[in-house]
Scaffold this active site. Structure first.
Site, PDB file in Angstrom:
ATOM      1  N   LYS A 204      18.117  34.096  23.174  1.00  0.00           N
ATOM      2  CA  LYS A 204      18.370  34.995  22.044  1.00  0.00           C
ATOM      3  C   LYS A 204      17.403  36.186  22.055  1.00  0.00           C
ATOM      4  O   LYS A 204      16.558  36.298  22.923  1.00  0.00           O
ATOM      5  CB  LYS A 204      18.267  34.200  20.737  1.00  0.00           C
ATOM      6  CG  LYS A 204      19.251  33.020  20.670  1.00  0.00           C
ATOM      7  CD  LYS A 204      20.667  33.511  20.565  1.00  0.00           C
ATOM      8  CE  LYS A 204      21.789  32.497  20.693  1.00  0.00           C
ATOM      9  NZ  LYS A 204      21.618  31.111  20.485  1.00  0.00           N
TER      10      LYS A 204
HETATM   11  C1  PLP Z   1      27.055  30.937  17.391  1.00  0.00           C
HETATM   12  C2  PLP Z   1      25.967  29.901  17.494  1.00  0.00           C
HETATM   13  N1  PLP Z   1      25.693  29.151  16.422  1.00  0.00           N
HETATM   14  C3  PLP Z   1      24.723  28.227  16.448  1.00  0.00           C
HETATM   15  C4  PLP Z   1      23.972  27.998  17.575  1.00  0.00           C
HETATM   16  C5  PLP Z   1      22.932  26.929  17.579  1.00  0.00           C
HETATM   17  O1  PLP Z   1      21.638  27.439  17.723  1.00  0.00           O
HETATM   18  P1  PLP Z   1      20.457  26.542  18.326  1.00  0.00           P
HETATM   19  O2  PLP Z   1      20.680  26.450  19.790  1.00  0.00           O
HETATM   20  O3  PLP Z   1      19.220  27.325  17.980  1.00  0.00           O
HETATM   21  O4  PLP Z   1      20.515  25.227  17.643  1.00  0.00           O
HETATM   22  C6  PLP Z   1      24.216  28.753  18.718  1.00  0.00           C
HETATM   23  C7  PLP Z   1      23.424  28.518  19.933  1.00  0.00           C
HETATM   24  O5  PLP Z   1      23.544  29.136  20.935  1.00  0.00           O
HETATM   25  C8  PLP Z   1      25.244  29.736  18.683  1.00  0.00           C
HETATM   26  O6  PLP Z   1      25.539  30.476  19.758  1.00  0.00           O
END
Ligand code: PLP
Length: 405
Positions: A204
């Site tokens: 990210k």
């Molecule tokens: C659209 C979206 N929502 C939620 C998440 C979940 O985030 P995390 O990996 O920090 O748990 C991601 C992870 O890539 C994502 O792309």
């Protein structure tokens, strides 16, 4: 590289020389000495977790995105769970969301025992189509969870308008895990929806290793989120220590979803470079778009009026009608050139877990058609100019090879 010269090159998948010697990943973090130093300082301090760096990061982050409150979580997924809880989602409720996302967006609805209802996406942005959402709203709709796919903000004004028009006033949760720094109508995402969720995963715009944040303007939502990520307890250990008190109460059923001081120190340090990183991603996107805009067999991402995307991803869509190969072969050919492409996303309703439990036979034609065509090109702020040109070269070489006359 013109079309004629790329046409003469043998593809790496057919035994030719690859465009790059080493794989270019589709995304990766970049850390500098200041980041390392910030983490070392915390490691030598009194607080490894839930110390002073947590509120400092939350406040600075919230101010940066333009929200009154920021509540950190141990991941974007945990932050989504917190938002679903704070919205009051529970058994018997429905939450409308998009199939064109990572499964975590829909999973948070299931964590709360509620029912996910998918609505199809708009063909240009692949974000929730407000018309489709309108068709799916019932008296049981408690929440709408929009995703800013690839970093392009969802139709936030239309979705908020739809929510406000309902008697039960569903909350709008924006999954902005792709969209830190994206602007909608001149405002950064974070202070627009009722709750906006961010992820700090290494691919990210800003990373804390794992990590997430919910930004909100409503103080009560923020308070619920804070308790939820700390077992449902009404105060934090540091507050009690500083007040010389031992008493605390568990007031709701929460989890340990806390982000550590170590991670928040890294986040604070990364925040310093966020604007520069965003600017670089926008530059890369502009170069890709200039190269691919008039390309005969691929569709570059669309940017709507008065929107400035954050470009977490750069997903192109193949015009399969004009190609003599499917997405699978083109994907493999790009990988053979050492271009680390990826696919975002297999629509959530097509995963076996969802297929086996929910009615999905009505289908989501726009999301399903897009999925067959999508390929995400490498996109991260540390990409060099040569990396970007290598991607353009490889895509040109492969698409030219497979293009129907
Ligand atoms: C659209 C979206 N929502 C939620 C998440 C979940 O985030 P995390 O990996 O920090 O748990 C991601 C992870 O890539 C994502 O792309």
């Amino acid at each position: 590289m013109n079309a004629l010269s790329t046409k003469l090159e043998t593809l790496a998948i057919h035994g030719g020389a690859p465009v790059r010697e080493k794989l270019l990943p589709y995304g990766r973090q970049s850390l500098d000495d200041a980041d390392v130093q910030a983490v070392i300082e915390v490691l030598k301090s009194d607080w490894l977790t839930t110390g002073p760096k947590v509120p400092e990061f939350e406040e600075r982050f919230a101010a940066w995105v333009g929200a009154r409150h920021g509540v950190s979580f141990s991941s974007g997924t945990a932050a989504l769970h917190g938002a679903a809880f704070a919205a009051g989602l529970g058994p018997g409720d429905e939450a409308i969301t998009t199939p064109m996302t990572f499964c975590a967006t829909a999973n948070c609805i299931l964590y709360q025992g509620a029912t996910p209802v998918f609505a199809d996406v708009s063909p240009d942005t692949l974000n929730l189509d407000p018309q489709e959402v309108f068709q799916k709203i019932t008296s049981r709709t408690k929440v709408i969870i929009a995703v800013d796919y690839a970093g392009h903000p969802a139709a936030l004004d239309e979705l908020a308008g739809l929510a406000k028009a309902q008697i039960q006033r569903p909350l709008l949760i924006e999954d902005a895990c792709h969209a830190l720094g994206a602007e909608f109508r001149g405002k950064r995402v974070g202070g627009i929806a009722d709750m906006t969720v961010f992820s700090f995963h290494p691919v990210k715009h800003l990373t804390t290793g794992e990590g997430g944040m919910v930004a909100a303007n409503d103080a009560r939502l923020a308070e619920t989120l804070r308790r939820f990520r700390n077992h449902g307890i009404s105060s934090e250990a540091r507050q009690r220590q500083e007040a010389g008190q031992w008493f605390y109460e568990m007031v709701l059923l929460g989890f340990n979803y806390r982000l550590t001081d170590i991670a928040c120190a890294l986040g604070l340090s990364q925040l310093e470079r966020l604007e520069a990183n965003l600017a670089r991603r926008r530059e890369i996107a502009a170069r890709y778009t200039a190269a691919f805009r008039d390309f005969p067999a691929i569709v570059a991402p669309t940017v709507r009026e008065r929107v400035n995307p954050a470009w977490h991803l750069y997903p192109v869509r193949l015009k399969l009608e004009r190609l003599a190969a499917g997405r699978g072969e083109i994907f493999r050919a790009l990988r053979a050139e050492n271009i680390g492409v990826n696919v975002h996303y297999i629509p959530v309703h097509q995963h076996p877990y969802y297929r086996e439990r929910f009615r999905t036979e009505e289908g989501y034609p726009v999301a399903e058609d897009a999925y067959e065509r999508l390929i995400s090109l490498p996109m991260f702020h540390a990409m060099t100019a040569q990396d970007v040109e290598d991607v353009i070269h490889a895509v040109t070489k492969i698409v030219d090879h497979y293009r129907k006359a």
